[in-house]
Design an enzyme around this catalytic site. Sequence first.
Site: not given
Length: 323
Positions: A122, A174
């Site tokens: 990764s 949000k």
Amino acid sequence: MSIDADQIVERRRLRRKVTFWRTLGILAAVAAVAVGVATVLGRTIPASSPHVARVMIGGLIRNDRERVEMLEEIGRSRASAVILSIDSPGGTVTGSEQLYDALRRLAQKKPVVAVVEGVAASGAYIAALGADHIVARRNALVGSVGVIYQYPNFTELMKTLGVAMEDIKSSPLKASPNPFSPTTPEARAAVDSLVKDSYAWFKGLVSERRKISDPRLAEVSDGRVFTGHQGLDLQLVDELGDERTARAWLAKEKGVPPTLKVRNWRSGQVGDEFGWLLGAARGVVSALGFPQAAALFGDTARSALERSQLDGLLALWHPRSDG
């Protein structure tokens, strides 16, 4: 007689306590001196002398300004080449991107070769992509091209406890996803777009740096790790070998004299500010007669500390522990 006996016992207890703490202090001092000596021995070659710079990339990768400054210093030094010794499962996407960019800037000044000693998965593979040449041990692990976003969800636990989290938001997305409420399809789609965007960047980097075509790119970017031997066939690495292989490549392709000595360059690492505390705690556990527990405690505590400092999108590989 009884009072004298009590005093004698109390003095013995006090003497044992003083002896214990003195011994612990001496051990700490010896450990500090050993670390200092090791550091000096690894850096006896001055940066102003010709040398090959060795940089260790280990543990979890995150944003690290000190490491970037160190790489910039290497670029100004008289290092003839740089060897990246990699053994890391990755880390944050932004931290890996920062490291990659710094390595590419360094590679414009010095030849850089990566040596995968154990794992370059990764984010650590992103770092390896910053090198001009990638060498991996035959059974090292490389790849794990992908991005993940993880977050806990305590909704069912909150229900069990009879607690509800109320919030008033300026817009539906949000602070989403929220660990205290079910993830809405809209929130999941928003996070999915973040993951896909970073994943596309990662794949593009692999394609560009390793010259891999689309059919093979799909094969190497499905999240799997590969051995160095498999990675050679898949174009993820250039050679099988170790640091000696890297030195041979530098000599042949970049004209770096094989007689040049290696200088270890180091910067601060994640969790170093707590290293003394972890070391002291491990020393106490060991002094109590549990050396194996002390070693396990130290490794577990440091791993937890490092992971607690990761946030956001991750380019991180870790084997499943549930079988």
